[in-house]
Motif scaffolding. Structure first.
Motif, PDB file in Angstrom:
ATOM      1  N   LEU A   1     -14.024  -1.526 -90.234  1.00 12.36           N
ATOM      2  CA  LEU A   1     -12.888  -2.279 -89.721  1.00 12.36           C
ATOM      3  C   LEU A   1     -11.648  -1.390 -89.743  1.00 12.36           C
ATOM      4  O   LEU A   1     -11.390  -0.680 -90.725  1.00 12.36           O
ATOM      5  CB  LEU A   1     -12.666  -3.506 -90.612  1.00 12.36           C
ATOM      6  N   PHE A   2     -10.917  -1.420 -88.646  1.00 14.58           N
ATOM      7  CA  PHE A   2      -9.693  -0.617 -88.531  1.00 14.58           C
ATOM      8  C   PHE A   2      -8.528  -1.536 -88.192  1.00 14.58           C
ATOM      9  O   PHE A   2      -8.656  -2.421 -87.349  1.00 14.58           O
ATOM     10  CB  PHE A   2      -9.854   0.447 -87.433  1.00 14.58           C
ATOM     11  N   PHE A   3      -7.412  -1.315 -88.857  1.00 11.40           N
ATOM     12  CA  PHE A   3      -6.236  -2.152 -88.672  1.00 11.40           C
ATOM     13  C   PHE A   3      -5.110  -1.370 -88.017  1.00 11.40           C
ATOM     14  O   PHE A   3      -4.923  -0.189 -88.290  1.00 11.40           O
ATOM     15  CB  PHE A   3      -5.736  -2.676 -90.026  1.00 11.40           C
ATOM     16  N   GLN A   4      -4.366  -2.065 -87.181  1.00 16.66           N
ATOM     17  CA  GLN A   4      -3.107  -1.574 -86.639  1.00 16.66           C
ATOM     18  C   GLN A   4      -2.088  -2.662 -86.937  1.00 16.66           C
ATOM     19  O   GLN A   4      -2.425  -3.848 -86.933  1.00 16.66           O
ATOM     20  CB  GLN A   4      -3.191  -1.388 -85.132  1.00 16.66           C
ATOM     21  N   ALA A   5      -0.864  -2.265 -87.157  1.00 13.89           N
ATOM     22  CA  ALA A   5       0.146  -3.258 -87.502  1.00 13.89           C
ATOM     23  C   ALA A   5       1.525  -2.805 -87.059  1.00 13.89           C
ATOM     24  O   ALA A   5       1.744  -1.639 -86.736  1.00 13.89           O
ATOM     25  CB  ALA A   5       0.135  -3.504 -89.009  1.00 13.89           C
ATOM     26  N   ASP A   6       2.431  -3.759 -87.083  1.00 16.58           N
ATOM     27  CA  ASP A   6       3.824  -3.476 -86.767  1.00 16.58           C
ATOM     28  C   ASP A   6       4.675  -4.599 -87.338  1.00 16.58           C
ATOM     29  O   ASP A   6       4.166  -5.665 -87.691  1.00 16.58           O
ATOM     30  CB  ASP A   6       4.029  -3.387 -85.256  1.00 16.58           C
ATOM     31  N   SER A   7       5.961  -4.358 -87.415  1.00 13.27           N
ATOM     32  CA  SER A   7       6.913  -5.362 -87.866  1.00 13.27           C
ATOM     33  C   SER A   7       8.272  -5.065 -87.260  1.00 13.27           C
ATOM     34  O   SER A   7       8.579  -3.917 -86.945  1.00 13.27           O
ATOM     35  CB  SER A   7       7.031  -5.366 -89.390  1.00 13.27           C
ATOM     36  N   ASP A   8       9.074  -6.115 -87.149  1.00  9.29           N
ATOM     37  CA  ASP A   8      10.439  -5.910 -86.676  1.00  9.29           C
ATOM     38  C   ASP A   8      11.410  -5.675 -87.832  1.00  9.29           C
ATOM     39  O   ASP A   8      12.590  -5.475 -87.624  1.00  9.29           O
ATOM     40  CB  ASP A   8      10.893  -7.076 -85.796  1.00  9.29           C
ATOM     41  N   GLY A   9      10.899  -5.668 -89.064  1.00  4.55           N
ATOM     42  CA  GLY A   9      11.722  -5.403 -90.240  1.00  4.55           C
ATOM     43  C   GLY A   9      11.301  -4.092 -90.895  1.00  4.55           C
ATOM     44  O   GLY A   9      10.107  -3.771 -90.931  1.00  4.55           O
ATOM     45  N   ILE A  10      12.247  -3.337 -91.422  1.00  7.83           N
ATOM     46  CA  ILE A  10      11.909  -2.019 -91.967  1.00  7.83           C
ATOM     47  C   ILE A  10      11.082  -2.103 -93.251  1.00  7.83           C
ATOM     48  O   ILE A  10      10.157  -1.322 -93.432  1.00  7.83           O
ATOM     49  CB  ILE A  10      13.159  -1.130 -92.158  1.00  7.83           C
ATOM     50  N   LEU A  11      11.404  -3.031 -94.143  1.00  7.11           N
ATOM     51  CA  LEU A  11      10.643  -3.147 -95.386  1.00  7.11           C
ATOM     52  C   LEU A  11       9.246  -3.722 -95.127  1.00  7.11           C
ATOM     53  O   LEU A  11       8.250  -3.146 -95.596  1.00  7.11           O
ATOM     54  CB  LEU A  11      11.399  -3.967 -96.427  1.00  7.11           C
ATOM     55  N   PRO A  12       9.115  -4.817 -94.382  1.00  8.29           N
ATOM     56  CA  PRO A  12       7.767  -5.329 -94.091  1.00  8.29           C
ATOM     57  C   PRO A  12       6.906  -4.307 -93.346  1.00  8.29           C
ATOM     58  O   PRO A  12       5.694  -4.241 -93.561  1.00  8.29           O
ATOM     59  CB  PRO A  12       8.016  -6.567 -93.230  1.00  8.29           C
TER      60      PRO A  12
ATOM     61  N   TYR B   1      -6.820  -0.184 -96.397  1.00  8.28           N
ATOM     62  CA  TYR B   1      -8.004  -0.952 -96.011  1.00  8.28           C
ATOM     63  C   TYR B   1      -8.645  -0.536 -94.694  1.00  8.28           C
ATOM     64  O   TYR B   1      -9.789  -0.909 -94.424  1.00  8.28           O
ATOM     65  CB  TYR B   1      -7.678  -2.446 -96.033  1.00  8.28           C
ATOM     66  N   SER B   2      -7.978   0.240 -93.863  1.00 11.20           N
ATOM     67  CA  SER B   2      -8.583   0.702 -92.603  1.00 11.20           C
ATOM     68  C   SER B   2      -9.694   1.708 -92.865  1.00 11.20           C
ATOM     69  O   SER B   2      -9.591   2.533 -93.776  1.00 11.20           O
ATOM     70  CB  SER B   2      -7.528   1.368 -91.712  1.00 11.20           C
ATOM     71  N   GLY B   3     -10.719   1.631 -92.021  1.00 19.35           N
ATOM     72  CA  GLY B   3     -11.793   2.605 -92.095  1.00 19.35           C
ATOM     73  C   GLY B   3     -12.861   2.296 -93.112  1.00 19.35           C
ATOM     74  O   GLY B   3     -13.629   3.181 -93.501  1.00 19.35           O
ATOM     75  N   HIS B   4     -12.921   1.046 -93.540  1.00 23.46           N
ATOM     76  CA  HIS B   4     -13.916   0.640 -94.531  1.00 23.46           C
ATOM     77  C   HIS B   4     -14.757  -0.501 -93.986  1.00 23.46           C
ATOM     78  O   HIS B   4     -14.347  -1.206 -93.061  1.00 23.46           O
ATOM     79  CB  HIS B   4     -13.225   0.234 -95.835  1.00 23.46           C
TER      80      HIS B   4
ATOM     81  N   THR C   1     -16.614  -4.165 -93.903  1.00 28.14           N
ATOM     82  CA  THR C   1     -16.103  -5.498 -94.254  1.00 28.14           C
ATOM     83  C   THR C   1     -16.417  -5.822 -95.708  1.00 28.14           C
ATOM     84  O   THR C   1     -15.584  -6.396 -96.404  1.00 28.14           O
ATOM     85  CB  THR C   1     -16.696  -6.582 -93.326  1.00 28.14           C
ATOM     86  N   GLN C   2     -17.603  -5.434 -96.173  1.00 30.37           N
ATOM     87  CA  GLN C   2     -17.973  -5.729 -97.558  1.00 30.37           C
ATOM     88  C   GLN C   2     -17.086  -4.981 -98.551  1.00 30.37           C
ATOM     89  O   GLN C   2     -16.689  -5.530 -99.575  1.00 30.37           O
ATOM     90  CB  GLN C   2     -19.450  -5.405 -97.812  1.00 30.37           C
TER      91      GLN C   2
ATOM     92  N   ALA D   1     -11.841  -9.362 -92.417  1.00 34.06           N
ATOM     93  CA  ALA D   1     -13.097  -8.859 -92.965  1.00 34.06           C
ATOM     94  C   ALA D   1     -14.182  -9.928 -92.917  1.00 34.06           C
ATOM     95  O   ALA D   1     -15.316  -9.663 -92.518  1.00 34.06           O
ATOM     96  CB  ALA D   1     -12.890  -8.354 -94.389  1.00 34.06           C
ATOM     97  N   VAL D   2     -13.832 -11.154 -93.274  1.00 34.22           N
ATOM     98  CA  VAL D   2     -14.801 -12.259 -93.218  1.00 34.22           C
ATOM     99  C   VAL D   2     -15.212 -12.520 -91.772  1.00 34.22           C
ATOM    100  O   VAL D   2     -16.402 -12.650 -91.467  1.00 34.22           O
ATOM    101  CB  VAL D   2     -14.209 -13.542 -93.854  1.00 34.22           C
ATOM    102  N   ALA D   3     -14.245 -12.594 -90.882  1.00 35.46           N
ATOM    103  CA  ALA D   3     -14.525 -12.904 -89.479  1.00 35.46           C
ATOM    104  C   ALA D   3     -15.431 -11.846 -88.843  1.00 35.46           C
ATOM    105  O   ALA D   3     -16.409 -12.183 -88.163  1.00 35.46           O
ATOM    106  CB  ALA D   3     -13.226 -13.027 -88.698  1.00 35.46           C
ATOM    107  N   PHE D   4     -15.138 -10.573 -89.080  1.00 29.83           N
ATOM    108  CA  PHE D   4     -15.962  -9.517 -88.490  1.00 29.83           C
ATOM    109  C   PHE D   4     -17.332  -9.421 -89.164  1.00 29.83           C
ATOM    110  O   PHE D   4     -18.301  -9.038 -88.530  1.00 29.83           O
ATOM    111  CB  PHE D   4     -15.238  -8.169 -88.522  1.00 29.83           C
ATOM    112  N   GLN D   5     -17.408  -9.776 -90.446  1.00 29.26           N
ATOM    113  CA  GLN D   5     -18.696  -9.781 -91.130  1.00 29.26           C
ATOM    114  C   GLN D   5     -19.606 -10.856 -90.528  1.00 29.26           C
ATOM    115  O   GLN D   5     -20.792 -10.624 -90.329  1.00 29.26           O
ATOM    116  CB  GLN D   5     -18.493 -10.018 -92.617  1.00 29.26           C
TER     117      GLN D   5
END
Length: 139
Positions: A66-77, A88-91, A93-94, A132-136
């Motif tokens: 599973l690989f994740f991409q993300a973004d936010s409009d706030g600098i801290l988040p 968690y990317s590249g691992h 689901t289990q 992870a659950v959904a893709f598993q």
């Protein structure tokens, strides 16, 4: 690297920072390195509920991982979600489902965040586990 090794490396990085101002700056720098998401992935489906800022997490499954991409409009988040996606990317689901989020306590992040940002952090971690659950179940 395993999830545990990535967590330990992050804990070690935070141990060298002397105060929360430095830790805050470090988190922001992590967010600056995040590639972000294309606009077509910034959808309601990928929007994390419970965050003060807008945070999107997208996931895709490739070669059993599973690989994740993300973004936010706030600098801290954005920095926080960058930490999570890095760990968690590249691992499988289990591996993700078996992993814990204790590194958050070990770096003291929850103590540093306002209650609304702490809720957002928990929403992000829940979404990663949900993916992870959904893709598993799909595979």
């Amino acid at each position: 690297m395993t999830i545990q090794q990535k967590q330990e490396a992050l804990i070690d990085d935070f141990a060298f920072l002397e105060n929360w101002e430095q830790k805050y700056e470090y988190i922001i720098d992590l967010g600056k390195d995040l590639k972000g998401l294309p606009d077509d992935k910034k959808t309601e489906e990928n929007l994390i509920r419970g965050c003060q800022s807008k945070v999107w997490i997208d996931a895709h499954f490739k070669d059993g991982k599973l690989f994740f991409q993300a973004d936010s409009d706030g600098i801290l988040p954005k920095g926080i979600v960058a930490m999570l996606t890095h760990i968690y990317s590249g691992h499988t689901t289990q591996e993700i489902l078996n992993a814990d989020f204790k590194f958050i306590e070990k770096i003291g992040l929850q103590e540093f965040l306002s209650p609304s940002r702490a809720n957002g952090l928990m929403a992000m971690t829940k979404q990663i586990k949900f993916y992870a659950v959904a893709f598993q179940l799909k595979n």
